[in-house]
Design a protein around this motif. Structure first.
Motif, mmCIF file in Angstrom:
data_model
loop_
_atom_site.group_PDB
_atom_site.id
_atom_site.type_symbol
_atom_site.label_atom_id
_atom_site.label_comp_id
_atom_site.label_asym_id
_atom_site.label_seq_id
_atom_site.Cartn_x
_atom_site.Cartn_y
_atom_site.Cartn_z
ATOM 1 N N GLY A 1 0.755 -1.221 -0.173
ATOM 2 C CA GLY A 1 0.058 -0.207 0.042
ATOM 3 C C GLY A 1 0.831 1.036 0.023
ATOM 4 N N GLY A 2 2.018 1.168 -0.720
ATOM 5 C CA GLY A 2 2.741 2.329 -0.685
ATOM 6 C C GLY A 2 3.679 2.863 0.394
ATOM 7 N N ASP A 3 3.849 1.498 1.324
ATOM 8 C CA ASP A 3 4.506 2.017 2.487
ATOM 9 C C ASP A 3 5.163 0.344 2.940
ATOM 10 O OD1 ASP A 3 5.699 3.273 4.712
ATOM 11 O OD2 ASP A 3 4.127 4.261 5.401
ATOM 12 N N TRP A 4 6.275 0.509 3.912
ATOM 13 C CA TRP A 4 6.902 -0.663 4.567
ATOM 14 C C TRP A 4 5.831 -0.905 5.592
ATOM 15 C CZ3 TRP A 4 10.123 -3.199 2.072
ATOM 16 C CH2 TRP A 4 11.001 -2.631 1.113
ATOM 17 N N LYS A 5 5.659 -2.160 5.875
ATOM 18 C CA LYS A 5 4.840 -2.727 6.776
ATOM 19 C C LYS A 5 5.298 -4.233 7.440
ATOM 20 C CE LYS A 5 1.392 0.476 6.483
ATOM 21 N NZ LYS A 5 1.207 1.357 7.557
ATOM 22 N N ILE A 6 5.087 -4.299 8.897
ATOM 23 C CA ILE A 6 5.725 -5.256 9.559
ATOM 24 C C ILE A 6 4.781 -6.694 9.103
ATOM 25 C CG2 ILE A 6 6.223 -6.506 11.803
ATOM 26 C CD1 ILE A 6 6.544 -3.485 12.748
ATOM 27 N N VAL A 7 5.887 -7.813 8.796
ATOM 28 C CA VAL A 7 5.023 -8.880 8.595
ATOM 29 C C VAL A 7 5.312 -10.022 9.929
ATOM 30 C CG1 VAL A 7 4.919 -11.110 7.088
ATOM 31 C CG2 VAL A 7 5.438 -8.718 6.108
ATOM 32 N N THR A 8 6.464 -10.012 10.408
ATOM 33 C CA THR A 8 6.624 -10.845 11.480
ATOM 34 C C THR A 8 7.662 -9.994 12.296
ATOM 35 O OG1 THR A 8 8.686 -12.041 10.676
ATOM 36 C CG2 THR A 8 6.533 -13.055 10.514
ATOM 37 N N ASP A 9 7.967 -10.464 13.546
ATOM 38 C CA ASP A 9 8.810 -9.603 14.479
ATOM 39 C C ASP A 9 9.309 -10.917 15.419
ATOM 40 O OD1 ASP A 9 6.115 -9.375 16.116
ATOM 41 O OD2 ASP A 9 7.461 -8.989 17.433
ATOM 42 N N SER A 10 10.338 -10.428 15.841
ATOM 43 C CA SER A 10 10.946 -11.181 17.342
ATOM 44 C C SER A 10 11.960 -10.453 17.900
ATOM 45 C CB SER A 10 11.790 -12.412 16.527
ATOM 46 O OG SER A 10 12.852 -12.143 15.723
ATOM 47 N N GLN A 11 12.516 -10.854 19.075
ATOM 48 C CA GLN A 11 13.376 -10.142 19.901
ATOM 49 C C GLN A 11 14.459 -10.979 20.188
ATOM 50 O OE1 GLN A 11 11.410 -8.092 22.924
ATOM 51 N NE2 GLN A 11 13.117 -8.029 24.163
ATOM 52 N N LYS A 12 15.472 -10.448 20.493
ATOM 53 C CA LYS A 12 16.765 -11.256 21.215
ATOM 54 C C LYS A 12 17.314 -10.231 22.263
ATOM 55 C CE LYS A 12 19.606 -10.484 17.002
ATOM 56 N NZ LYS A 12 20.593 -11.231 16.116
ATOM 57 N N ASP A 13 18.060 -10.927 23.334
ATOM 58 C CA ASP A 13 18.778 -9.962 24.223
ATOM 59 C C ASP A 13 20.074 -9.475 23.565
ATOM 60 O OD1 ASP A 13 16.891 -10.801 26.056
ATOM 61 O OD2 ASP A 13 18.049 -12.200 26.880
ATOM 62 N N GLY A 14 20.473 -8.145 24.036
ATOM 63 C CA GLY A 14 21.682 -7.519 23.879
ATOM 64 C C GLY A 14 21.547 -6.913 22.481
ATOM 65 N N PRO A 15 22.945 -6.458 22.116
ATOM 66 C CA PRO A 15 24.164 -6.398 22.866
ATOM 67 C C PRO A 15 23.958 -5.307 23.751
ATOM 68 C CG PRO A 15 24.744 -6.268 20.469
ATOM 69 C CD PRO A 15 23.175 -6.146 20.630
ATOM 70 N N ALA A 16 24.562 -5.682 25.110
ATOM 71 C CA ALA A 16 24.212 -4.789 26.262
ATOM 72 C C ALA A 16 25.783 -4.386 26.826
ATOM 73 C CB ALA A 16 23.619 -5.662 27.675
ATOM 74 N N PRO A 17 25.927 -3.094 26.879
ATOM 75 C CA PRO A 17 27.472 -2.447 27.556
ATOM 76 C C PRO A 17 27.545 -2.863 28.956
ATOM 77 C CG PRO A 17 25.899 -0.765 27.405
ATOM 78 C CD PRO A 17 25.194 -1.993 26.845
#
Length: 278
Positions: free
Chosen positions: A235-251
């Motif tokens: 539709g003329g824009d970027w849209k999210i299909v899937t998402d995930s998450q992982k830890d870090g990198p942490a200072p």
């Protein structure tokens, strides 16, 4: 998102690389519930992480415009990019907003990365904890065919019982006298896969989650995580299909002492967010 450590989403995504920037969170004064000591993730954070989309915490402090050259090579029909230096591209990231969320991103690699960073902020905001706010955000950032699935999954995650466990009212609002903090601060983005109409972007973030208040048992704590967003041009824009998450990198934690509850609540109310761009 996962919520600020928040809820982490569900799909499978591919990951990869491009520019990065750094932000420095301000130190605070000693006193009150924070006791001047740094705390690890709260149990509520772990809980939220188990839950389900990218409600990761939080809104934004700044993540400079970047751009710069990138080299790419074809790989199985996909273009993989090498890391690029942090530099402003000079290109305006968006032309409009959809429900307060930036929209109208460019149909290119820069546009995909800008979209991912801005969507991470929206999915990590306090509005994700209320049904009305959550539905509005999902309709703005998720590809239309997946909105219903995301809503169903998150409705099962953000229940009245869940909200109570992290110190909120059953409807996801903050109790009287407290300020609920849920912000995601993009540090940098990395493009790992790109074709004409599909992109996979990793967004390295710092997050804030908790209740600011003199008697809070869930004080605001910070976390570091990376969101992986698979996008499609729709539709003329970027849209999210899937998402995930992982830890870090942490200072390694610095020597700053935690701010008081009053200072933290005041900062959240007075400091607004930004529109992010490469």
């Amino acid at each position: 998102m996962s919520l600020g450590d928040g809820a982490s989403g569900g799909g499978d995504a591919e990951y990869g690389g491009v520019g990065q920037t750094r932000t420095r969170l301000p130190g605070g004064r000693s006193g009150d519930v924070y006791g001047g000591a740094r705390r690890g993730r709260s149990s509520s954070r772990s809980l939220v992480t188990v839950v389900g989309v990218v409600v990761l915490l939080i809104a934004a402090i700044a993540f400079a415009n970047r751009g710069g050259g990138s080299s790419s090579s074809a790989d199985g029909g996909r273009t993989r990019t090498d890391s690029a230096p942090t530099a402003a591209s000079g290109v305006r990231p968006v032309q409009s907003k959809n429900g307060g969320i930036p929209s109208g991103f460019a149909h290119d690699q820069q546009g995909a990365q800008s979209a991912a960073a801005n969507y991470a902020v929206a999915l990590g905001s306090a509005d994700m904890f209320t049904k009305t706010g959550r539905d509005a955000i999902l309709k703005a950032v998720i590809t239309p065919s997946k909105v219903t699935d995301f809503q169903a999954r998150l409705d099962k995650a953000y229940t009245a019982d869940f909200n109570k466990k992290i110190g909120l009212n059953e409807d996801g609002t903050a109790p009287q006298g407290y300020t609920f903090v849920s912000r995601t601060n993009p540090i940098g983005t990395k493009l790992t896969a790109f074709t004409t109409d599909k992109a996979t972007v990793e967004v390295w973030c710092s997050g804030l989650l908790g209740l600011a208040g003199q008697n809070s048992t869930n004080p605001v704590t910070s976390s570091w995580f990376t969101l992986v967003l698979q996008l499609e041009w729709n539709g003329g824009d970027w849209k999210i299909v899937t998402d995930s998450q992982k830890d870090g990198p942490a200072p390694v934690p610095g020597d700053e002492r935690a701010s008081t509850a009053n200072d933290m609540g005041k900062a959240v109310e007075e400091y607004g967010g930004f529109t992010y761009a490469r």
